[in-house]
Design an enzyme around this catalytic site. Structure first.
Site, PDB file in Angstrom:
ATOM      1  N   CYS A 107      -4.476  53.627  11.521  1.00 34.63           N
ATOM      2  CA  CYS A 107      -5.105  52.322  11.305  1.00 34.63           C
ATOM      3  C   CYS A 107      -4.398  51.305  12.188  1.00 34.63           C
ATOM      4  O   CYS A 107      -3.165  51.302  12.257  1.00 34.63           O
ATOM      5  CB  CYS A 107      -4.976  51.937   9.833  1.00 34.63           C
ATOM      6  SG  CYS A 107      -5.733  50.352   9.446  1.00 34.63           S
ATOM      7  N   HIS A 149     -13.215  54.677   5.848  1.00 28.29           N
ATOM      8  CA  HIS A 149     -11.962  53.973   6.140  1.00 28.29           C
ATOM      9  C   HIS A 149     -12.243  52.493   6.418  1.00 28.29           C
ATOM     10  O   HIS A 149     -11.581  51.609   5.874  1.00 28.29           O
ATOM     11  CB  HIS A 149     -11.275  54.657   7.330  1.00 28.29           C
ATOM     12  CG  HIS A 149     -10.046  53.967   7.827  1.00 28.29           C
ATOM     13  ND1 HIS A 149      -8.796  54.553   7.814  1.00 28.29           N
ATOM     14  CD2 HIS A 149      -9.859  52.728   8.359  1.00 28.29           C
ATOM     15  CE1 HIS A 149      -7.903  53.690   8.288  1.00 28.29           C
ATOM     16  NE2 HIS A 149      -8.524  52.581   8.641  1.00 28.29           N
ATOM     17  N   GLU A 150     -13.241  52.242   7.272  1.00 30.61           N
ATOM     18  CA  GLU A 150     -13.533  50.845   7.648  1.00 30.61           C
ATOM     19  C   GLU A 150     -14.070  50.047   6.458  1.00 30.61           C
ATOM     20  O   GLU A 150     -13.691  48.892   6.253  1.00 30.61           O
ATOM     21  CB  GLU A 150     -14.511  50.794   8.823  1.00 30.61           C
ATOM     22  CG  GLU A 150     -13.990  51.392  10.127  1.00 30.61           C
ATOM     23  CD  GLU A 150     -12.588  50.935  10.496  1.00 30.61           C
ATOM     24  OE1 GLU A 150     -12.226  49.765  10.246  1.00 30.61           O
ATOM     25  OE2 GLU A 150     -11.825  51.762  11.033  1.00 30.61           O
ATOM     26  N   HIS A 153     -11.542  48.717   4.050  1.00 27.78           N
ATOM     27  CA  HIS A 153     -10.900  47.453   4.436  1.00 27.78           C
ATOM     28  C   HIS A 153     -11.600  46.258   3.787  1.00 27.78           C
ATOM     29  O   HIS A 153     -10.971  45.251   3.485  1.00 27.78           O
ATOM     30  CB  HIS A 153     -10.936  47.269   5.951  1.00 27.78           C
ATOM     31  CG  HIS A 153      -9.849  48.007   6.697  1.00 27.78           C
ATOM     32  ND1 HIS A 153      -8.522  47.718   6.549  1.00 27.78           N
ATOM     33  CD2 HIS A 153      -9.915  49.006   7.599  1.00 27.78           C
ATOM     34  CE1 HIS A 153      -7.810  48.517   7.335  1.00 27.78           C
ATOM     35  NE2 HIS A 153      -8.631  49.312   7.986  1.00 27.78           N
TER      36      HIS A 153
END
Ligand code: NI
Length: 183
Positions: A107, A149-150, A153
């Site tokens: 990341c 994953h994105e 965020h």
């Protein structure tokens, strides 16, 4: 366009829920997306979420090469920037099967480290691009991993919080010890 500064783990903005974008086609969103794409390419990342550039909005960009094998991790990894680039605003994710898959993640907000993360293997995601066009796709493998994953965020979650075994949170320079043990 501009290359933006990237927030690092510990900044409060990376730990809070981002707000929905009222109008994905607004000029301010166009500028944000252009800057995020430039920043992602400059930093050699596979994806970037707006909170990582200090903007608490539900916007992500990513470039997920279809062929990257799960678990594969080259030391001098370079993402395939010819892969389709996606701008995804106000995303929703639906998990399509109980099956999970493990893979190494990095990341831009956690520089120098890699972690082994189990995630749902098959998802459907939807949202809008910055022209206001709806996006709906199913994804597996690395593509599914990058999207999850994105989008994490946007909910204030960094990948170490998804890890079940912190022994597998390692420095990039030590990755060579793990490439065979990573399934
Ligand atoms: Ni990230």
């Amino acid at each position: 366009m501009a290359i933006l500064k990237i927030a690092r783990m510990g900044h409060p903005l990376l730990g809070r829920r981002a707000d929905p974008v009222p109008d994905p086609t607004a000029p301010s969103i166009h500028r944000l997306v252009a800057d995020m794409l430039e920043t992602m390419a400059d930093a050699n990342g596979a994806g970037l979420a707006a909170p990582q550039v200090y903007v608490p909005l539900r916007v992500v960009v990513f470039q997920a090469p279809a062929e990257r094998t799960e678990g594969e991790l080259a030391e001098a990894e370079r993402f395939d920037h010819t892969a389709p680039l996606t701008v995804l605003i106000n995303p929703e994710i639906e998990v399509l099967s109980q099956e999970t898959e493990g893979g190494w993640e990095g990341c831009l907000s956690v520089p120098g480290l890699r972690g082994f993360v189990e995630r749902p293997a098959h998802i459907r995601y939807s949202g809008f691009d910055h022209e206001g066009h709806p996006i709906e796709r199913t994804a597996k493998g690395f593509h599914a991993r990058v999207v999850q994953h994105e989008c994490d965020h946007l909910d204030g979650i960094l990948y170490p919080q998804r890890m079940s075994d912190l022994k597998k949170l390692i420095f990039e320079s030590e990755v060579r010890h793990w490439t065979e043990a990573s399934e």
